[in-house]
Design a protein around this motif. Structure first.
Motif, PDB file in Angstrom:
ATOM      1  N   ARG A   1      35.524  35.333  47.269  1.00  0.00           N
ATOM      2  CA  ARG A   1      36.909  34.731  47.407  1.00  0.00           C
ATOM      3  C   ARG A   1      38.228  35.383  46.906  1.00  0.00           C
TER       4      ARG A   1
ATOM      5  N   GLN B   1      34.377  28.400  51.804  1.00  0.00           N
ATOM      6  CA  GLN B   1      34.844  28.798  50.224  1.00  0.00           C
ATOM      7  C   GLN B   1      35.535  27.817  49.589  1.00  0.00           C
TER       8      GLN B   1
ATOM      9  N   GLU C   1      32.731  34.263  43.650  1.00  0.00           N
ATOM     10  CA  GLU C   1      34.392  34.517  43.122  1.00  0.00           C
ATOM     11  C   GLU C   1      34.783  35.906  43.509  1.00  0.00           C
ATOM     12  N   SER C   2      33.860  36.967  43.606  1.00  0.00           N
ATOM     13  CA  SER C   2      34.109  38.274  44.204  1.00  0.00           C
ATOM     14  C   SER C   2      34.594  38.016  45.618  1.00  0.00           C
TER      15      SER C   2
END
Length: 183
Positions: free
Chosen positions: A137, A178, A134-135
């Motif tokens: 992305r 991603q 998540e970081s």
């Protein structure tokens, strides 16, 4: 004994002053006759310079970089520059294939094949971030571009090894991964 010495001097004088025959001796003639020639420019009496004692000057402020527009960005200006960077490359199959090849060559040793930061070099240093997490992305393309080109907290700069278009290809490849398999 005097006659052979005069003969030798006569032959040398003829060779030095003759038209066609003396052309090959032009450098010899100049070195003997040109007294205004600076001695430190003469290769026969060159002064050896110690590179440790020579101060290299920075390029002139009006010089033009030969590597293109991109410059090394000061850490304080980085956020402002990153906000203005947009991905100019179309994220097509060719770009992603080129990005995958570059990623396998340059990025896999640290980020690993699964992009989780588990490469063979990462075990010896602080592990890099998970590129599918998540970081990563949440970061902009400009941020990733700047991190690859100019380095970051842990990552060394790869601007000398990876061109600008190769960097955008890698970013397109990472973004495709991603989208297809996020963590």
């Amino acid at each position: 004994m005097v006659k052979p010495a005069f003969g030798l001097v006569g032959v040398l004088a003829t060779l030095l002053t003759a038209g066609k025959l003396g052309d090959g001796c032009g450098d010899l003639r100049r070195s003997l006759t040109d007294l205004a020639y600076p001695p430190y420019r003469d290769m026969r009496r060159t002064v050896v310079l110690n590179p440790q004692k020579i101060v290299t000057r920075a390029p002139d402020s009006s010089s033009v970089p030969i590597g293109g527009r991109e410059i090394e960005v000061d850490i304080m200006e980085r956020e402002a520059v990153i906000a203005g960077i947009r991905n100019p490359m179309l994220a097509d199959a060719g770009s992603m294939a080129r990005g995958e090849r570059t990623f396998q060559t340059m990025c896999t040793p640290c980020h690993g094949k699964s992009m989780a930061g588990d490469g063979p070099i990462a075990a010896h240093f602080m592990p890099p971030p998970d590129l599918l997490g998540e970081s990563a992305r949440g970061r902009s393309d400009g941020f990733i571009y700047a991190y690859i080109r100019w380095g970051g907290a842990i990552m060394p700069k790869y601007g000398q090894s990876v061109s600008s278009s190769e960097t955008w290809d890698v970013i397109n490849f990472i973004r495709a991964k991603q989208r297809t398999s996020p963590r």
